[in-house]
Scaffold this motif. Structure first.
Motif, PDB file in Angstrom:
ATOM      1  N   ILE A  40      44.194  36.947  39.661  1.00 22.15           N
ATOM      2  CA  ILE A  40      43.198  36.848  38.598  1.00 22.15           C
ATOM      3  C   ILE A  40      43.602  37.610  37.332  1.00 22.15           C
ATOM      4  O   ILE A  40      43.054  37.373  36.251  1.00 22.15           O
ATOM      5  CB  ILE A  40      41.818  37.336  39.113  1.00 22.15           C
ATOM      6  N   LEU A  41      44.608  38.486  37.429  1.00 22.14           N
ATOM      7  CA  LEU A  41      45.102  39.188  36.247  1.00 22.14           C
ATOM      8  C   LEU A  41      45.751  38.243  35.245  1.00 22.14           C
ATOM      9  O   LEU A  41      46.060  38.644  34.113  1.00 22.14           O
ATOM     10  CB  LEU A  41      46.099  40.280  36.659  1.00 22.14           C
ATOM     11  N   VAL A  42      45.970  36.994  35.648  1.00 20.36           N
ATOM     12  CA  VAL A  42      46.466  35.981  34.711  1.00 20.36           C
ATOM     13  C   VAL A  42      45.586  35.905  33.471  1.00 20.36           C
ATOM     14  O   VAL A  42      46.083  35.677  32.358  1.00 20.36           O
ATOM     15  CB  VAL A  42      46.549  34.592  35.383  1.00 20.36           C
ATOM     16  N   TYR A  81      35.816  33.560  35.202  1.00 28.61           N
ATOM     17  CA  TYR A  81      34.520  33.372  35.853  1.00 28.61           C
ATOM     18  C   TYR A  81      34.661  32.521  37.116  1.00 28.61           C
ATOM     19  O   TYR A  81      34.145  32.878  38.184  1.00 28.61           O
ATOM     20  CB  TYR A  81      33.546  32.719  34.877  1.00 28.61           C
ATOM     21  N   LEU A  82      35.373  31.383  37.015  1.00 25.66           N
ATOM     22  CA  LEU A  82      35.536  30.491  38.167  1.00 25.66           C
ATOM     23  C   LEU A  82      36.311  31.148  39.305  1.00 25.66           C
ATOM     24  O   LEU A  82      35.939  31.045  40.473  1.00 25.66           O
ATOM     25  CB  LEU A  82      36.248  29.206  37.743  1.00 25.66           C
ATOM     26  N   TRP A  83      37.405  31.807  38.964  1.00 28.39           N
ATOM     27  CA  TRP A  83      38.258  32.412  39.993  1.00 28.39           C
ATOM     28  C   TRP A  83      37.553  33.568  40.705  1.00 28.39           C
ATOM     29  O   TRP A  83      37.866  33.859  41.865  1.00 28.39           O
ATOM     30  CB  TRP A  83      39.559  32.918  39.373  1.00 28.39           C
ATOM     31  N   SER A  84      36.641  34.230  40.019  1.00 25.15           N
ATOM     32  CA  SER A  84      35.960  35.381  40.611  1.00 25.15           C
ATOM     33  C   SER A  84      34.710  34.984  41.391  1.00 25.15           C
ATOM     34  O   SER A  84      34.088  35.826  42.035  1.00 25.15           O
ATOM     35  CB  SER A  84      35.573  36.390  39.515  1.00 25.15           C
ATOM     36  N   ARG A  85      34.364  33.672  41.352  1.00 25.02           N
ATOM     37  CA  ARG A  85      33.175  33.189  42.059  1.00 25.02           C
ATOM     38  C   ARG A  85      33.518  31.936  42.863  1.00 25.02           C
ATOM     39  O   ARG A  85      33.085  30.834  42.525  1.00 25.02           O
ATOM     40  CB  ARG A  85      32.042  32.903  41.067  1.00 25.02           C
ATOM     41  N   PRO A  86      34.331  32.100  43.926  1.00 20.40           N
ATOM     42  CA  PRO A  86      34.703  30.943  44.750  1.00 20.40           C
ATOM     43  C   PRO A  86      33.498  30.344  45.460  1.00 20.40           C
ATOM     44  O   PRO A  86      32.477  31.002  45.651  1.00 20.40           O
ATOM     45  CB  PRO A  86      35.695  31.535  45.751  1.00 20.40           C
ATOM     46  N   THR A  87      33.627  29.057  45.847  1.00 18.15           N
ATOM     47  CA  THR A  87      32.541  28.358  46.531  1.00 18.15           C
ATOM     48  C   THR A  87      32.960  27.960  47.939  1.00 18.15           C
ATOM     49  O   THR A  87      34.085  28.208  48.375  1.00 18.15           O
ATOM     50  CB  THR A  87      32.152  27.093  45.743  1.00 18.15           C
ATOM     51  N   ASP A  92      38.555  32.895  48.018  1.00 14.23           N
ATOM     52  CA  ASP A  92      39.030  32.664  46.662  1.00 14.23           C
ATOM     53  C   ASP A  92      38.959  31.176  46.341  1.00 14.23           C
ATOM     54  O   ASP A  92      38.780  30.340  47.214  1.00 14.23           O
ATOM     55  CB  ASP A  92      40.467  33.178  46.480  1.00 14.23           C
ATOM     56  N   LEU A  93      39.069  30.842  45.065  1.00 16.67           N
ATOM     57  CA  LEU A  93      39.048  29.441  44.649  1.00 16.67           C
ATOM     58  C   LEU A  93      40.342  28.784  45.117  1.00 16.67           C
ATOM     59  O   LEU A  93      41.432  29.232  44.759  1.00 16.67           O
ATOM     60  CB  LEU A  93      38.931  29.346  43.125  1.00 16.67           C
TER      61      LEU A  93
END
Length: 208
Positions: A40-42, A81-87, A92-93
């Motif tokens: 996620i540091l990307v 936001y998306l990567w930090s809130r996987p479904t 993780d996503l």
């Protein structure tokens, strides 16, 4: 390939490089590295690089690339936001492939972006490279959008963007940035291979 020519180009680029460009290049490479690792540091590293390149592109009249860097910044927030809130209960996503609908959407995004950008650059700016500036920006639009969604095909868009950006930035006299995109092409190829492997692992897990 003339290695001496490449080495001379690198030396010229370093000599002409401002400290600001050096910082942007460093964080740009760091961002691609973290992207390959699906870290996620990307996003924070990429945001630092892109905000600097907004200024650099404005200075060198690369208006579409200036816009794409502003877009990168905004999409980094979205991707973060998306990567930090996987479904789906996943930690993780997951890395996935585009479906047919997604492919059509990506192609439409590219065509619409390219057409719009070219018309703006050709008619309302003093850009001397409207075709190429629009092309790299449109393909990068697609790449960033797909990366935020963790789609394998994002790397294909980045490879295309990087290959065309090498001569574009070389022509503009930004030697180090040109070689950065050459390096990015190699990294994007590695990223494509790694994400294909990751997608296959996910498919096998779901099939089990």
């Amino acid at each position: 390939m003339d290695l001496q020519w490449i080495w001379e180009g690198i030396k010229e680029g370093v000599a002409a490089m401002s400290w600001l460009e050096a910082v942007a290049v460093f964080f740009g490479i760091a961002s691609v590295f973290y992207s390959i690792k699906k870290n996620i540091l990307v996003f924070p590293t990429g945001m630092i690089s892109t905000i600097i390149y907004v200024y650099i592109c404005l200075k060198y009249k690369l208006y579409a690339d200036m816009g794409i860097n502003a877009y990168y910044f905004a999409m980094s927030i979205y991707g973060w936001y998306l990567w930090s809130r996987p479904t789906n209960g996943s930690p993780d996503l997951p890395v996935t492939w585009l479906n047919n609908k997604g492919i059509i959407q990506a192609l439409l995004l590219f065509l619409a972006s390219y057409g719009t950008l070219y018309l703006v650059l050709a008619n309302f700016t003093d850009s001397d490279v409207p075709y190429w500036d629009s092309f790299t920006t449109a393909s990068a639009f697609v790449g960033m959008w797909l990366m935020a969604k963790k789609k394998v095909e994002n790397w294909i868009a980045w490879i295309i963007t990087d290959i065309v950006s090498v001569p574009l930035y070389f022509y503009k006299g930004l030697m180090l940035t040109s070689f950065q995109f050459l390096f990015f092409t190699v990294l994007a190829t590695i990223g494509l291979i790694e994400w294909i492997k990751s997608a296959k692992v996910k498919e096998e897990q779901y099939a089990a």
